[in-house]
Design a protein around this motif. Structure first.
Motif, PDB file in Angstrom:
ATOM      1  N   ILE A 508       0.861  -1.182   0.000  1.00 48.10           N
ATOM      2  CA  ILE A 508       0.000   0.000   0.000  1.00 48.10           C
ATOM      3  C   ILE A 508       0.898   1.233   0.000  1.00 48.10           C
ATOM      4  CG2 ILE A 508      -1.795   1.267   1.233  1.00 48.10           C
ATOM      5  CD1 ILE A 508      -2.576  -1.401   2.548  1.00 48.10           C
ATOM      6  N   ASN A 511      -3.207   5.702   1.618  1.00 48.99           N
ATOM      7  CA  ASN A 511      -4.655   5.464   1.618  1.00 48.99           C
ATOM      8  C   ASN A 511      -5.407   6.729   1.993  1.00 48.99           C
ATOM      9  OD1 ASN A 511      -3.798   4.629   4.590  1.00 48.99           O
ATOM     10  ND2 ASN A 511      -5.988   5.117   4.681  1.00 48.99           N
ATOM     11  N   LEU A 516      -7.543   2.471  -1.060  1.00 48.45           N
ATOM     12  CA  LEU A 516      -6.170   1.999  -0.904  1.00 48.45           C
ATOM     13  C   LEU A 516      -5.441   2.189  -2.229  1.00 48.45           C
ATOM     14  CD1 LEU A 516      -6.967  -1.344   0.929  1.00 48.45           C
ATOM     15  CD2 LEU A 516      -6.256   0.811   1.992  1.00 48.45           C
TER      16      LEU A 516
END
Length: 738
Positions: A508, A511, A516
């Motif tokens: 990731i 976010n 995400l």
């Protein structure tokens, strides 16, 4: 059953080495799919329990290598017994021995074979013999060879009897199992029975041919450019297909500037190596130098490498219409698009030390952005060497890895002494000179197009920044009714727990409250592509994908502190660099990241394809306002000279009145003109038409509003490290009232 063909895929994981005898015997298998009742096409049986092998009692495989272990399968439908022993896993014998041993004198049904009194797998001999089969003499020349089993039963006070093999119709029949190393009678023997057998042993040859070596992919370091205070993250994906879940690595390392560092698995829970598991290492790096790295791994038997070997150019071609170059290399077998948006590093020739962006690739060609023959002094030719990343696997260790260039340590430049070389109050139309001093501790010159002076007024000022990092391929996962804290999962691993991508871990990048931003394109393989409704886990949280955008990008500006999601639905335009004028849609934003999900004029597309447009880190962008565009020139528009922007900018009337434009292309490049007024798409000027005609301004030229490239005040000054720095200036013909 005897006439049926049996297909067996043998996997065993995890392997647990056990003391002698603890791992032998029969293991009951369970149906993998309890609902599968059609046995005509085969039903899979397996066990989820660890399979214990005879091996080093110490558990130290390096000092006490494991012996070779065999196995077989047996089943019965209540009437007939079927058995399968995969012969192809038996190695060729290397050394021979003959034995006629007493197996047991006890009331048993199954008897353990021995070698010189020791169980098969624990003979204290460096040869480490393993059972291969019964021994017999050739009737032709008497040489020893594998032959029919010879098992003799001698009852108390009876005569020795050679036992026949069979299906256990009577206790006089037996089964000789060379896999488990046992003789099994049809019925338990009597306590006074003497059971003997002849068989042979052999030293096992290396087992490497039964191992699929691991694979390393997606090796990278982020950021690619930073300072001595930046934390650099090295990541690589380890995949191994041996066994049900794959074999764990004995090591995964990143080698930085010649020094290896162990990497840590970022996947939560039990890793599924078959699907690929991400490993990570973070560190700071020494200043004022370039660095190199590569990744290496092993599963204990095979080896994997992710590096950048040097490759010879076999052919080049250049396409002026598309502004691209094609570099060919013989002997390559690249997967299509595996190097898309990656970098080609030139090692030898006139272009040595330079880097170019790969737009796409075939099995043996790379399509590179830009005309590499534009300057004969840096044109690549046949025989030059370049590097691109490569994943390699082998059953033997690698000896000469090719290091990947990067990251590059760059301490940020800074500006001082910004002044206006004019009186505080001037008359309309008076020239104005802007001046600033540029400093850089690495003595790096400003990038092309910099430094710049942004000139605003009462009704408008520049709203934008400079990209510090570009992610050309990201995937956007929108959560189902989530309310995450923005950036709480930044740089964290996400592991898929359902769907085609189950067990795979992704990174990731950042976010928002419900989105995400995942590194990479997750739809490159249809077999591992995530779908809406798939579930995932992050740290201790889980979620469900409510929407997925596989074709997005992200710009990072680490000088910003945007309010998260406040820019969603906005547009940004590139105002410097090769992507000058490109416009992108903003799908979301975090404090430092702009998420891009589509491209506007001049070529609209759902795929932003930022690399194809030429956008790179260090380029400037404008939020909301179109400041760059190709123009239609009108030398007499109601008595004024006008320039209409062809990209439908949608300005507010008068917002640029009194400001300045700079020509970005054509004969008049870098010329500046003062704006009298503007409408939604047209700029008007007070200068005479002859000024524009004499300068060579023409329809189709590209114009930039308010952003002015500055030039070195003293062209011979090149030392940016000492005070007061190097001064840059730009002079404009005048400003409007305000």
């Amino acid at each position: 059953a005897a006439a049926s063909t049996v297909y067996v895929t043998y996997h065993c994981t995890p392997i647990v080495w056990a003391p002698e005898g603890a791992g032998t015997g029969r293991i009951t298998l369970s149906k993998l799919d309890p609902g599968d009742i059609d046995f005509s096409d085969g039903a899979i049986y397996t066990t989820s329990e660890p399979v214990y092998f005879d091996g080093p009692a110490t558990g130290n495989i390096a000092k006490d290598p494991p012996r070779l272990n065999y196995y077989s399968f047996a089943a019965s439908d209540g009437f007939t017994r079927a058995k399968y022993a995969p012969n192809d896993v038996r190695p060729s014998p290397g050394a021979y021995g003959i034995e006629m041993d007493t197996l047991v004198t006890a009331d048993q049904q199954t008897y353990r074979m021995t070698f010189n009194g020791f169980p098969v797998s624990s003979r204290p001999d460096p040869v480490s013999p393993v059972l291969l089969g019964p021994l017999a003499s050739s009737p032709v020349d008497g040489d020893l060879a594998l032959g029919n089993p010879v098992v003799i039963l001698t009852p108390e006070d009876g005569m020795p009897q050679v036992l026949p093999q069979g299906d256990f119709a009577s206790r006089m029949e037996y089964e000789l199992d060379y896999v488990l190393g046992t003789v099994r009678l049809g019925a338990p023997g009597a306590p006074a029975d003497l059971v003997q057998a002849s068989y042979w042993f052999a030293r096992a040859l290396p087992m490497v041919r039964y191992n699929n070596p691991p694979v390393l992919t997606s090796g990278r370091v982020t950021p690619e450019v930073g300072s001595q205070f930046t934390t650099y993250t090295y990541t690589v994906t380890y995949t191994d297909t041996d066994g049900l879940n794959g074999t764990a690595p004995t090591y995964v390392r990143v080698v930085i500037d010649g020094t290896p560092y162990s990497m840590e698995c970022v996947s939560p829970g039990v890793p599924i190596y078959r699907n690929g598991v991400e490993y990570r290492y973070q560190t700071k790096l020494a200043p004022n130098m370039s660095h190199r790295y590569y990744f290496e791994a092993s599963d204990g038997y095979g080896y994997a490498l992710f590096h950048a070997p040097s490759i010879l150019v076999s052919q080049t071609s250049f396409d002026a219409a598309s502004a691209t170059s094609v570099v060919s290399a013989l002997g390559q077998a690249w997967k299509p698009s595996v190097h898309k948006n990656a970098t080609i590093a030139w090692v030898t020739g006139k272009r040595a030390g330079k880097y170019d962006t790969i737009l796409d690739n075939t099995a043996s060609t790379l399509t590179v952005g830009g005309l590499l023959n534009a300057d004969a002094a840096t044109q690549p030719v046949v025989g030059d060497q370049f590097k691109v990343t490569k994943s390699e696997s082998s059953l033997t260790a690698f000896t000469a890895p090719g290091a990947i260039d990067g990251p590059f340590i760059n301490d940020a430049p800074y500006l001082t002494d910004g002044v206006i070389a004019a009186a505080y109050a001037i008359k309309r139309g008076d020239p104005v000179t802007y001046m600033v001093s540029y400093h850089d501790s690495d003595n790096d010159a400003p990038a092309d197009g910099y430094p710049m002076a942004w000139v605003g007024g009462l009704d408008w000022e520049f709203n934008g920044g400079i990209t510090s990092r570009i992610y050309g391929d990201v995937t956007l996962i929108t959560g189902d009714n989530e309310a995450w804290t923005p950036s709480q999962f930044k740089d964290q691993p996400l592991t898929w727990i359902t769907g085609k991508r189950v067990g795979i871990t992704d990174t990731i990048l950042d976010n928002t409250s419900n989105m995400l931003i995942i590194s990479g394109r997750l739809d490159l393989s249809i077999t591992t592509r995530p779908e809406v409704s798939d579930r995932f886990s992050i740290l201790q949280a889980t979620g469900t994908a409510a929407a997925i955008d596989y074709r997005a990008a992200a710009f990072v500006d680490d000088t910003k502190a945007f309010v998260p999601d406040v820019l969603a639905g906005e547009r940004i335009q590139m105002v410097t660099g090769s992507g000058l004028g490109a416009v992108f849609n903003v799908a979301a934003n975090t404090a430092e990241m702009l998420v891009i999900a589509g491209r506007q004029l001049p070529t609209s597309s759902d795929d932003p394809a930022v690399v194809a447009t030429g956008v790179a880190s260090g380029d400037s962008y404008s939020i909301h306002d179109f400041l760059v565009g190709a123009i239609t020139l009108n030398l007499n528009d109601g008595g004024l000279v006008s320039m209409k922007f062809n990209n439908s900018p949608g300005w507010e009337t008068g917002q640029f009145a009194g400001l300045v434009i700079q020509m970005m292309s054509g004969t008049a490049v870098w010329k500046n003109y003062t704006i009298l007024d503007n409408t939604a798409d047209t700029l008007y000027f007070s200068q005479q038409a002859s000024v524009f005609v004499n300068d060579g301004v023409a329809t189709g030229d590209v114009v930039r509003i308010a952003g002015l490239k500055m030039d070195k005040k003293s062209p011979g000054e090149n030392d940016y490290t000492v005070a007061p720095g190097v001064y840059y200036t730009v002079t404009i013909p005048g400003l409007g009232l305000g």
